[in-house]
Design a protein around this motif. Structure first.
Motif, PDB file in Angstrom:
ATOM      1  N   ALA A  24       0.819  -1.218   0.000  1.00  0.00           N
ATOM      2  CA  ALA A  24       0.000   0.000   0.000  1.00  0.00           C
ATOM      3  C   ALA A  24       0.851   1.266   0.000  1.00  0.00           C
ATOM      4  O   ALA A  24       0.319   2.362   0.103  1.00  0.00           O
ATOM      5  CB  ALA A  24      -0.935  -0.003   1.211  1.00  0.00           C
ATOM      6  N   ASN A  25       2.149   1.090  -0.097  1.00  0.00           N
ATOM      7  CA  ASN A  25       3.073   2.232  -0.084  1.00  0.00           C
ATOM      8  C   ASN A  25       2.813   3.120   1.129  1.00  0.00           C
ATOM      9  O   ASN A  25       2.799   4.338   1.036  1.00  0.00           O
ATOM     10  CB  ASN A  25       2.983   3.022  -1.391  1.00  0.00           C
ATOM     11  CG  ASN A  25       4.150   3.971  -1.568  1.00  0.00           C
ATOM     12  OD1 ASN A  25       5.247   3.701  -1.102  1.00  0.00           O
ATOM     13  ND2 ASN A  25       3.905   5.087  -2.231  1.00  0.00           N
ATOM     14  N   TYR A  26       2.587   2.471   2.262  1.00  0.00           N
ATOM     15  CA  TYR A  26       2.312   3.201   3.497  1.00  0.00           C
ATOM     16  C   TYR A  26       3.337   2.827   4.559  1.00  0.00           C
ATOM     17  O   TYR A  26       3.274   1.746   5.139  1.00  0.00           O
ATOM     18  CB  TYR A  26       0.893   2.923   3.999  1.00  0.00           C
ATOM     19  CG  TYR A  26       0.602   3.654   5.280  1.00  0.00           C
ATOM     20  CD1 TYR A  26       0.718   5.040   5.353  1.00  0.00           C
ATOM     21  CD2 TYR A  26       0.250   2.977   6.434  1.00  0.00           C
ATOM     22  CE1 TYR A  26       0.482   5.724   6.540  1.00  0.00           C
ATOM     23  CE2 TYR A  26       0.006   3.650   7.621  1.00  0.00           C
ATOM     24  CZ  TYR A  26       0.134   5.021   7.664  1.00  0.00           C
ATOM     25  OH  TYR A  26      -0.093   5.697   8.836  1.00  0.00           O
ATOM     26  N   PRO A  27       4.286   3.710   4.828  1.00  0.00           N
ATOM     27  CA  PRO A  27       5.297   3.446   5.854  1.00  0.00           C
ATOM     28  C   PRO A  27       4.754   3.807   7.243  1.00  0.00           C
ATOM     29  O   PRO A  27       4.931   4.936   7.710  1.00  0.00           O
ATOM     30  CB  PRO A  27       6.453   4.368   5.455  1.00  0.00           C
ATOM     31  CG  PRO A  27       5.768   5.536   4.807  1.00  0.00           C
ATOM     32  CD  PRO A  27       4.520   4.976   4.137  1.00  0.00           C
ATOM     33  N   LEU A  60      -4.955   3.664   5.622  1.00  0.00           N
ATOM     34  CA  LEU A  60      -5.227   2.400   4.929  1.00  0.00           C
ATOM     35  C   LEU A  60      -6.608   2.416   4.293  1.00  0.00           C
ATOM     36  O   LEU A  60      -6.800   1.884   3.191  1.00  0.00           O
ATOM     37  CB  LEU A  60      -5.062   1.219   5.895  1.00  0.00           C
ATOM     38  CG  LEU A  60      -3.614   0.951   6.304  1.00  0.00           C
ATOM     39  CD1 LEU A  60      -3.557  -0.037   7.464  1.00  0.00           C
ATOM     40  CD2 LEU A  60      -2.793   0.447   5.125  1.00  0.00           C
ATOM     41  N   TRP A  61      -7.583   3.027   4.952  1.00  0.00           N
ATOM     42  CA  TRP A  61      -8.926   3.152   4.363  1.00  0.00           C
ATOM     43  C   TRP A  61      -8.857   3.969   3.067  1.00  0.00           C
ATOM     44  O   TRP A  61      -9.472   3.597   2.070  1.00  0.00           O
ATOM     45  CB  TRP A  61      -9.870   3.810   5.375  1.00  0.00           C
ATOM     46  CG  TRP A  61     -11.230   4.090   4.811  1.00  0.00           C
ATOM     47  CD1 TRP A  61     -12.219   3.181   4.564  1.00  0.00           C
ATOM     48  CD2 TRP A  61     -11.738   5.361   4.404  1.00  0.00           C
ATOM     49  NE1 TRP A  61     -13.321   3.825   4.039  1.00  0.00           N
ATOM     50  CE2 TRP A  61     -13.049   5.165   3.926  1.00  0.00           C
ATOM     51  CE3 TRP A  61     -11.215   6.649   4.408  1.00  0.00           C
ATOM     52  CZ2 TRP A  61     -13.831   6.208   3.455  1.00  0.00           C
ATOM     53  CZ3 TRP A  61     -12.002   7.684   3.941  1.00  0.00           C
ATOM     54  CH2 TRP A  61     -13.287   7.451   3.472  1.00  0.00           C
ATOM     55  N   GLU A  62      -8.106   5.073   3.096  1.00  0.00           N
ATOM     56  CA  GLU A  62      -7.963   5.906   1.900  1.00  0.00           C
ATOM     57  C   GLU A  62      -7.321   5.134   0.754  1.00  0.00           C
ATOM     58  O   GLU A  62      -7.604   5.386  -0.412  1.00  0.00           O
ATOM     59  CB  GLU A  62      -7.133   7.152   2.217  1.00  0.00           C
ATOM     60  CG  GLU A  62      -7.868   8.152   3.086  1.00  0.00           C
ATOM     61  CD  GLU A  62      -6.983   9.274   3.611  1.00  0.00           C
ATOM     62  OE1 GLU A  62      -5.731   9.170   3.509  1.00  0.00           O
ATOM     63  OE2 GLU A  62      -7.545  10.256   4.133  1.00  0.00           O
ATOM     64  N   ARG A  63      -6.471   4.173   1.078  1.00  0.00           N
ATOM     65  CA  ARG A  63      -5.789   3.354   0.071  1.00  0.00           C
ATOM     66  C   ARG A  63      -6.607   2.112  -0.297  1.00  0.00           C
ATOM     67  O   ARG A  63      -6.154   1.252  -1.026  1.00  0.00           O
ATOM     68  CB  ARG A  63      -4.412   2.936   0.594  1.00  0.00           C
ATOM     69  CG  ARG A  63      -3.416   4.069   0.669  1.00  0.00           C
ATOM     70  CD  ARG A  63      -2.188   3.646   1.484  1.00  0.00           C
ATOM     71  NE  ARG A  63      -1.070   4.558   1.340  1.00  0.00           N
ATOM     72  CZ  ARG A  63      -0.950   5.714   1.966  1.00  0.00           C
ATOM     73  NH1 ARG A  63      -1.913   6.126   2.784  1.00  0.00           N
ATOM     74  NH2 ARG A  63       0.111   6.475   1.783  1.00  0.00           N
TER      75      ARG A  63
END
Length: 106
Positions: A24-27, A60-63
């Motif tokens: 998700a490209n979320y660090p 995470l919801w936005e993704r």
């Protein structure tokens, strides 16, 4: 049994951190810090019992990746249910439901 299950849960929590980073490209740096400082179970209980979803949950919801949240990790695998109270499981279920996540049928 419980210590082994908690250790496995620690690994699963670190697993969703790594998956969020790659998939998700979320660090999720705050989440990672909590895992290192508190370990998985304490982190999960803290996040589930918070009055509002965390910034990470919202990200995470936005993704469109609620499957990578603590709540989904717990509810999608009944193996983890003994680590949580019925009230905590209900809170996790309600939060996911509020955001439109459909849980796996186990």
């Amino acid at each position: 049994m419980t210590a082994k299950l908690e250790s496995q849960f620690d690994e699963a929590m670190m697993g969703i951190y790594h998956r969020a980073k790659v998939e998700a490209n979320y660090p999720a740096t705050a989440f990672h810090r909590m895992l290192v400082e508190r370990r998985g179970l304490s982190t999960a209980k803290y996040l589930i019992n918070a009055a509002k979803p965390s910034e990470g949950y919202t990200n995470l919801w936005e993704r469109k990746r609620l499957d990578l949240t603590v709540e989904a990790l717990i509810l999608d695998n009944p193996k983890w249910h003994p680590l949580f109270t019925p009230a905590e499981l209900a809170k996790a279920r309600a939060r996911l439901s509020d955001y439109g996540y459909e849980m796996r049928q186990n």
